[in-house]
Design a protein around this motif. Sequence first.
Motif, PDB file in Angstrom:
ATOM      1  N   LEU A  29       0.832  -1.199   0.000  1.00  0.00           N
ATOM      2  CA  LEU A  29       0.000   0.000   0.000  1.00  0.00           C
ATOM      3  C   LEU A  29       0.869   1.252   0.000  1.00  0.00           C
ATOM      4  CD1 LEU A  29      -2.950  -0.264  -0.323  1.00  0.00           C
ATOM      5  CD2 LEU A  29      -3.262   0.175   2.092  1.00  0.00           C
ATOM      6  N   ASN A  30       1.979   1.176   0.708  1.00  0.00           N
ATOM      7  CA  ASN A  30       2.896   2.321   0.713  1.00  0.00           C
ATOM      8  C   ASN A  30       3.464   2.566  -0.676  1.00  0.00           C
ATOM      9  OD1 ASN A  30       2.825   0.846   3.302  1.00  0.00           O
ATOM     10  ND2 ASN A  30       3.868   2.700   4.027  1.00  0.00           N
ATOM     11  N   CYS A  31       3.852   1.462  -1.345  1.00  0.00           N
ATOM     12  CA  CYS A  31       4.379   1.601  -2.705  1.00  0.00           C
ATOM     13  C   CYS A  31       3.329   2.249  -3.608  1.00  0.00           C
ATOM     14  CB  CYS A  31       4.772   0.248  -3.282  1.00  0.00           C
ATOM     15  SG  CYS A  31       6.167  -0.504  -2.438  1.00  0.00           S
ATOM     16  N   MET A  32       2.111   1.789  -3.452  1.00  0.00           N
ATOM     17  CA  MET A  32       1.007   2.303  -4.244  1.00  0.00           C
ATOM     18  C   MET A  32       0.791   3.784  -3.985  1.00  0.00           C
ATOM     19  SD  MET A  32      -0.629   0.310  -6.151  1.00  0.00           S
ATOM     20  CE  MET A  32      -2.141  -0.247  -6.832  1.00  0.00           C
ATOM     21  N   PHE A  33       0.944   4.175  -2.744  1.00  0.00           N
ATOM     22  CA  PHE A  33       0.677   5.565  -2.379  1.00  0.00           C
ATOM     23  C   PHE A  33       1.644   6.543  -3.034  1.00  0.00           C
ATOM     24  CE2 PHE A  33      -2.510   4.348   0.693  1.00  0.00           C
ATOM     25  CZ  PHE A  33      -3.306   5.471   0.757  1.00  0.00           C
ATOM     26  N   THR A  34       2.796   6.016  -3.479  1.00  0.00           N
ATOM     27  CA  THR A  34       3.747   6.881  -4.183  1.00  0.00           C
ATOM     28  C   THR A  34       3.068   7.581  -5.354  1.00  0.00           C
ATOM     29  OG1 THR A  34       5.157   4.941  -3.878  1.00  0.00           O
ATOM     30  CG2 THR A  34       6.149   6.861  -4.953  1.00  0.00           C
ATOM     31  N   PHE A  35       2.139   6.881  -5.971  1.00  0.00           N
ATOM     32  CA  PHE A  35       1.533   7.422  -7.201  1.00  0.00           C
ATOM     33  C   PHE A  35       0.163   8.013  -6.969  1.00  0.00           C
ATOM     34  CE2 PHE A  35       4.147   3.795  -7.875  1.00  0.00           C
ATOM     35  CZ  PHE A  35       5.241   4.479  -8.344  1.00  0.00           C
ATOM     36  N   MET A  36      -0.220   8.040  -5.701  1.00  0.00           N
ATOM     37  CA  MET A  36      -1.532   8.584  -5.381  1.00  0.00           C
ATOM     38  C   MET A  36      -1.645  10.007  -5.907  1.00  0.00           C
ATOM     39  SD  MET A  36      -3.837   6.903  -4.124  1.00  0.00           S
ATOM     40  CE  MET A  36      -3.932   5.895  -2.673  1.00  0.00           C
ATOM     41  N   ASN A  37      -0.620  10.810  -5.697  1.00  0.00           N
ATOM     42  CA  ASN A  37      -0.712  12.207  -6.131  1.00  0.00           C
ATOM     43  C   ASN A  37      -0.987  12.311  -7.627  1.00  0.00           C
ATOM     44  OD1 ASN A  37      -0.278  13.248  -3.581  1.00  0.00           O
ATOM     45  ND2 ASN A  37       1.928  13.435  -3.857  1.00  0.00           N
ATOM     46  N   THR A  38      -0.155  11.626  -8.431  1.00  0.00           N
ATOM     47  CA  THR A  38      -0.332  11.789  -9.876  1.00  0.00           C
ATOM     48  C   THR A  38      -1.622  11.125 -10.366  1.00  0.00           C
ATOM     49  OG1 THR A  38       1.177   9.937 -10.178  1.00  0.00           O
ATOM     50  CG2 THR A  38       2.079  12.143 -10.440  1.00  0.00           C
ATOM     51  N   ALA A  39      -1.991  10.009  -9.748  1.00  0.00           N
ATOM     52  CA  ALA A  39      -3.247   9.370 -10.158  1.00  0.00           C
ATOM     53  C   ALA A  39      -4.418  10.285  -9.853  1.00  0.00           C
ATOM     54  CB  ALA A  39      -3.417   8.038  -9.445  1.00  0.00           C
ATOM     55  N   ARG A  40      -4.373  10.942  -8.713  1.00  0.00           N
ATOM     56  CA  ARG A  40      -5.483  11.813  -8.333  1.00  0.00           C
ATOM     57  C   ARG A  40      -5.497  13.107  -9.140  1.00  0.00           C
ATOM     58  NH1 ARG A  40      -6.279  10.119  -1.894  1.00  0.00           N
ATOM     59  NH2 ARG A  40      -7.314   8.194  -2.528  1.00  0.00           N
ATOM     60  N   ILE A  41      -4.330  13.633  -9.445  1.00  0.00           N
ATOM     61  CA  ILE A  41      -4.291  14.785 -10.357  1.00  0.00           C
ATOM     62  C   ILE A  41      -4.877  14.363 -11.703  1.00  0.00           C
ATOM     63  CG2 ILE A  41      -2.766  16.344 -11.651  1.00  0.00           C
ATOM     64  CD1 ILE A  41      -0.872  16.263  -9.179  1.00  0.00           C
ATOM     65  N   GLY A  42      -4.545  13.140 -12.122  1.00  0.00           N
ATOM     66  CA  GLY A  42      -5.078  12.623 -13.386  1.00  0.00           C
ATOM     67  C   GLY A  42      -6.593  12.589 -13.403  1.00  0.00           C
ATOM     68  N   THR A  43      -7.190  12.192 -12.298  1.00  0.00           N
ATOM     69  CA  THR A  43      -8.656  12.185 -12.232  1.00  0.00           C
ATOM     70  C   THR A  43      -9.202  13.602 -12.214  1.00  0.00           C
ATOM     71  OG1 THR A  43      -8.469  10.127 -10.994  1.00  0.00           O
ATOM     72  CG2 THR A  43     -10.621  11.169 -11.042  1.00  0.00           C
ATOM     73  N   GLY A  44      -8.521  14.486 -11.494  1.00  0.00           N
ATOM     74  CA  GLY A  44      -8.907  15.894 -11.524  1.00  0.00           C
ATOM     75  C   GLY A  44      -8.911  16.423 -12.949  1.00  0.00           C
ATOM     76  N   LEU A  45      -7.911  16.019 -13.720  1.00  0.00           N
ATOM     77  CA  LEU A  45      -7.819  16.450 -15.120  1.00  0.00           C
ATOM     78  C   LEU A  45      -8.999  15.952 -15.944  1.00  0.00           C
ATOM     79  CD1 LEU A  45      -4.050  15.916 -15.996  1.00  0.00           C
ATOM     80  CD2 LEU A  45      -5.261  18.091 -15.751  1.00  0.00           C
ATOM     81  N   GLU A  46      -9.462  14.762 -15.637  1.00  0.00           N
ATOM     82  CA  GLU A  46     -10.642  14.251 -16.358  1.00  0.00           C
ATOM     83  C   GLU A  46     -11.861  15.133 -16.076  1.00  0.00           C
ATOM     84  OE1 GLU A  46      -9.365   9.520 -16.233  1.00  0.00           O
ATOM     85  OE2 GLU A  46     -10.888  10.289 -14.864  1.00  0.00           O
ATOM     86  N   GLY A  47     -11.974  15.567 -14.819  1.00  0.00           N
ATOM     87  CA  GLY A  47     -13.054  16.496 -14.485  1.00  0.00           C
ATOM     88  C   GLY A  47     -12.900  17.799 -15.255  1.00  0.00           C
ATOM     89  N   LEU A  48     -11.695  18.337 -15.209  1.00  0.00           N
ATOM     90  CA  LEU A  48     -11.401  19.572 -15.946  1.00  0.00           C
ATOM     91  C   LEU A  48     -11.733  19.407 -17.422  1.00  0.00           C
ATOM     92  CD1 LEU A  48     -10.054  22.319 -16.509  1.00  0.00           C
ATOM     93  CD2 LEU A  48      -7.830  21.167 -16.384  1.00  0.00           C
ATOM     94  N   ALA A  49     -11.355  18.277 -17.980  1.00  0.00           N
ATOM     95  CA  ALA A  49     -11.606  18.009 -19.399  1.00  0.00           C
ATOM     96  C   ALA A  49     -13.100  18.045 -19.700  1.00  0.00           C
ATOM     97  CB  ALA A  49     -11.028  16.646 -19.779  1.00  0.00           C
ATOM     98  N   GLY A  50     -13.895  17.473 -18.811  1.00  0.00           N
ATOM     99  CA  GLY A  50     -15.347  17.507 -18.978  1.00  0.00           C
ATOM    100  C   GLY A  50     -15.882  18.932 -18.917  1.00  0.00           C
ATOM    101  N   THR A  51     -15.345  19.705 -17.984  1.00  0.00           N
ATOM    102  CA  THR A  51     -15.752  21.107 -17.842  1.00  0.00           C
ATOM    103  C   THR A  51     -15.466  21.875 -19.128  1.00  0.00           C
ATOM    104  OG1 THR A  51     -15.361  21.047 -15.462  1.00  0.00           O
ATOM    105  CG2 THR A  51     -15.332  23.221 -16.506  1.00  0.00           C
ATOM    106  N   GLU A  52     -14.255  21.717 -19.634  1.00  0.00           N
ATOM    107  CA  GLU A  52     -13.854  22.428 -20.858  1.00  0.00           C
ATOM    108  C   GLU A  52     -14.744  22.012 -22.038  1.00  0.00           C
ATOM    109  OE1 GLU A  52     -11.431  24.787 -21.562  1.00  0.00           O
ATOM    110  OE2 GLU A  52     -12.047  24.718 -23.669  1.00  0.00           O
ATOM    111  N   ALA A  53     -14.931  20.722 -22.217  1.00  0.00           N
ATOM    112  CA  ALA A  53     -15.712  20.241 -23.362  1.00  0.00           C
ATOM    113  C   ALA A  53     -17.170  20.703 -23.247  1.00  0.00           C
ATOM    114  CB  ALA A  53     -15.636  18.720 -23.454  1.00  0.00           C
ATOM    115  N   ALA A  54     -17.700  20.700 -22.037  1.00  0.00           N
ATOM    116  CA  ALA A  54     -19.084  21.151 -21.845  1.00  0.00           C
ATOM    117  C   ALA A  54     -19.193  22.646 -22.123  1.00  0.00           C
ATOM    118  CB  ALA A  54     -19.550  20.841 -20.422  1.00  0.00           C
TER     119      ALA A  54
END
Lengths: 599, 599
Positions: free
Chosen positions: A284-309
């Motif tokens: 789980l600790n190893c996994m958490f290393t990428f939590m930041n970028t994975a979560r920014i990535g999901t934020g970007l998907e939201g942003l992408a939806g906002t822009e397209a809408a």
Amino acid sequence: MQNYKSPVRDTLFVMNELLGFEKHYEKLGFEDASPEMVEAIAAEAAKFTENVLAPINAVGDEIGCKWDDGVVTTPPGFKEAYKTYCEGGWPSMTHPVVYGGQALPYSLSSSIAEWMSGANHSWAMYPGLSQGCIATIKSHGSKEQKDMFLPPLIEGRWTGTMCLTESHCGSDLGMLKTKAVPNDDGTYSLTGTKIFISAGDHDFSDNIVHIVLARLPDAPEGTRGISLFVVPKFNVNAQSEVLDRNQVTCGSIEHKMGIKASATCVINFDGAKGYLIGPPNRGLNCMFTFMNTARIGTGLEGLAGTEAAFQGALAYAKDRLQFRSPTGIVNPDGPADPIIVHPDVRRMLLTQKAFAEGNRALAIYCMQMVDLTLYSENEEEKQVAEAKLALLTPIVKAFLTETAQEATSYGMQVYGGHGYIAEWGMEQLARDTRICTMYEGTTGIQAIDLLGRKILGSNGELLNVFIKEVQDYCRSVRDKSQFNAWSNSIESHIDEWGQMTQEIAKRSASNPDEVGAASVDYLMYSGYIIVGYLWLKMAVVAQQKLDEGTTEIAFYEAKLKTAGFYFARLLSRTRSHASAIETGAENLMSMPVDYFMIE
Amino acid sequence: MQNYKSPVRDTLFVMNELLGFEKHYEKLGFEDASPEMVEAIAAEAAKFTENVLAPINAVGDEIGCKWDDGVVTTPPGFKEAYKTYCEGGWPSMTHPVVYGGQALPYSLSSSIAEWMSGANHSWAMYPGLSQGCIATIKSHGSKEQKDMFLPPLIEGRWTGTMCLTESHCGSDLGMLKTKAVPNDDGTYSLTGTKIFISAGDHDFSDNIVHIVLARLPDAPEGTRGISLFVVPKFNVNAQSEVLDRNQVTCGSIEHKMGIKASATCVINFDGAKGYLIGPPNRGLNCMFTFMNTARIGTGLEGLAGTEAAFQGALAYAKDRLQFRSPTGIVNPDGPADPIIVHPDVRRMLLTQKAFAEGNRALAIYCMQMVDLTLYSENEEEKQVAEAKLALLTPIVKAFLTETAQEATSYGMQVYGGHGYIAEWGMEQLARDTRICTMYEGTTGIQAIDLLGRKILGSNGELLNVFIKEVQDYCRSVRDKSQFNAWSNSIESHIDEWGQMTQEIAKRSASNPDEVGAASVDYLMYSGYIIVGYLWLKMAVVAQQKLDEGTTEIAFYEAKLKTAGFYFARLLSRTRSHASAIETGAENLMSMPVDYFMIE
């Protein structure tokens, strides 16, 4: 249906004009990421997203993925688009040259990721998952594991997944049951069922590399007994050649509200051969290393939806004729005026625009911090970036995806009844974007991470690091009288933020429920302030450009107007959040569970 | 998936305990609507919705309606459910005995309509549209037309539609183009294409009676040249016998985000035989007679979604085990605690519950006003009811449907990733409910109707009538010190509401855009106050019942707790709305249209 346009100009504005990426890349030694090169890459990326991904977005939704006896087929054109993507060298952008990568900065690839999601959320998930898999192996794999898995993954010939969730545990991974039993040859046999595995099976690639969370025999219970494994769909040898089929099968795919062209798989491991990656029980600790970028990535998907809408709603609002403007006819030759003359239509459009551009600034700001944590050799700078990133990651994940719900809903609302009809594409955007507040940690989970783990957990340290940046900036623009009101508003919000945090800390000392009771309102409150701070900065930059005699008057004037809208109409939403936070936990917790039910 | 339960107890609470429906019905001469009879009818309705409608809701979504060469087939079970509905006598509830009706009050049938929508939004639209058609003919038809059309419609053997929208005009009906040319026999030939016609074609009934807006030759342009026609799918004679096919065809059905089992038709009239109903060129006025009930009906669909989402989320929150309670283990025998222990999950559930029950009170309050406008013989009472209804109708339509977006979104959110999966039913609820803020007049249209037409258009008169009721009530509970804080909060909101209205009136005198700029925030602000007023009243009633020694302690205690939550966490949302309203139109209107576009 409105054609998606990659927001190239606005992205470059944030990178170059707002956040000084030219110097940022120079300082980190990315000579290849000169402004000219960044612009050239952006132009290519825009072409790819607009000409290859956007045209197959609707058909992807309509036809979706098909599952037949363990084999998943993606919608027409998806496989071909992935081939084009690989041929363009996109999968390898940020990876080490030694494994076939181009060693470009994370932030560059990540800025472009928004556009891929904006053009085709479902499609963009496949390469997105691969990046998570690559990052895991790159950071925690042995030399042999890297040699075996990285080159084909970085080339794009293989793709990857992250297998965390099981049917009885999503947020609470401590309960997971998948077992890994050691074999004599140093490998492991994995048995268990994972659900919600995006890109878990498909027809893009020769092999699929699963990163799997599982328990070793006699591992401690809970989160401290979870280890990380690499489990390929087809067994491979040290030369990265694909051999026989491993005991990994796709049991079914989910029927979902949206992202229908993204295969969400049940993956069964039946004694599948896997490789332990990283230390035992530290998965789980190893996994958490990428939590930041994975979560920014999901934020970007939201942003992408906002822009397209926003783009879709704007096109319709300029085109659709209905009623006359309340202040007088503006389209005398037509039977009615375009609906953009109506104040309430503009309120929706400006909300979308202010979120798209403000949230993009926040996302790229976070990417800059990620760059520093990955590449900076200055220890102090790195630590400050880590602190800011720790604070901002749950906000960028949750705020960008929650505001995306509003923005994509307005996308439909501007169209009236037509927004509900599939052919306009707006309802698909709303459905696709809806997942973003749920996967990769719900908004509730982000909020607890922010307020509980990050802010209270650091005794306010993380908050103070960021607050200092904002206060310093506000002080620096005090002499620009034009921006005084906005700057004062941010400063007084910052004061309130600090006091509110202390108040919650005090209350939570005697009642731990106070954290959860405040958390989501606290996160949204924080998001509005931070994006407000970035809007202030963008306005100052825009004014500077106008003062310097730019020819892009519309672009910079629009920044000032949109900032004005943000400060007038959106920042004030902090009032309701602050007021809700104040009320504490009692109004949530005092009702016995049995009282909830109507009968 | 959670089984839908009709909220019988809560509906009866609002009718009998909150709003005194026993006396209300007595006074209006509905001897048949005694409390016992109402309860018996409610019990039957609950059985029908739970046993007949709810079980076919998911299949309706999955299979949807099919169109084949002009013929629409509804999903399995839909036709049979409609047969059961007719056999139960439900279509005829509120209609005159002379045409085969049961002469029961509107409010009783309308309260039950919520449950039908809650169990199966798509299905409930078919009989809903018939009621609109019946009401139109009943009020504006000639004796011959009534005799010809009403008996089979009231029996349910025929169904009805309302054909307003054309592809180029939805909100702005003044632009409609469908033509009606007089024939020698006194009938008319209608030619034109209507879109978005719910229940426009299907397999429920022997005939479909379309109410159609069209223009007579040489009719004036705009809304003053629109007339109303009855156009049956099959021609009929004076004995209501079905003859040959009329020139009415269903050209296609829409592919929509939700309500997939509701056929949304393109209807082509190719010289179809129709009957003028009401005076020429007054069609829109005739139509407006039913605007109130049609809009309350749409509000009810929103409420229904809120209630169903609450029920689904609650069931899952009590069942799903994930993490431990922050304040200590509550489920020691299980691997984790149910997620209802988490404050943020409770925040979502209580928001749903507070909206479901508060909004239901508002809806039924409006139905009571409709009863008075329909049945009262006291002219003054009737006028007051009309005034209140004029004010509240746009609010009940928009506030109940906007809050339903939040409530159905929480329905998914409580489930986490599972909320996105079709089999749980929560995402269908969100999709089905999404239409409610768009059809029957968008939220923006309701808001302009409220603030522009109703409030400013009456120089504040309509607002004052309602404000007086609220102020009188607040004064009456001043001595109940337990409720002082809530009552004071409502009173100070009422003051602010009045001042804010005057301020907008002043600004709009010089700038008509000020109305639209304030309108949606103003509507939502108003909604929160009005529902707050009703929560105060419900709390007072609940306390009284507890004081009197009721045995239903959980029910009434829950009312008090939920009221407490509403006053703490939801009413304070007025702060952000008030703040946005204050900022005026400039921040919306000063940006040139060209500045909106990114590139």
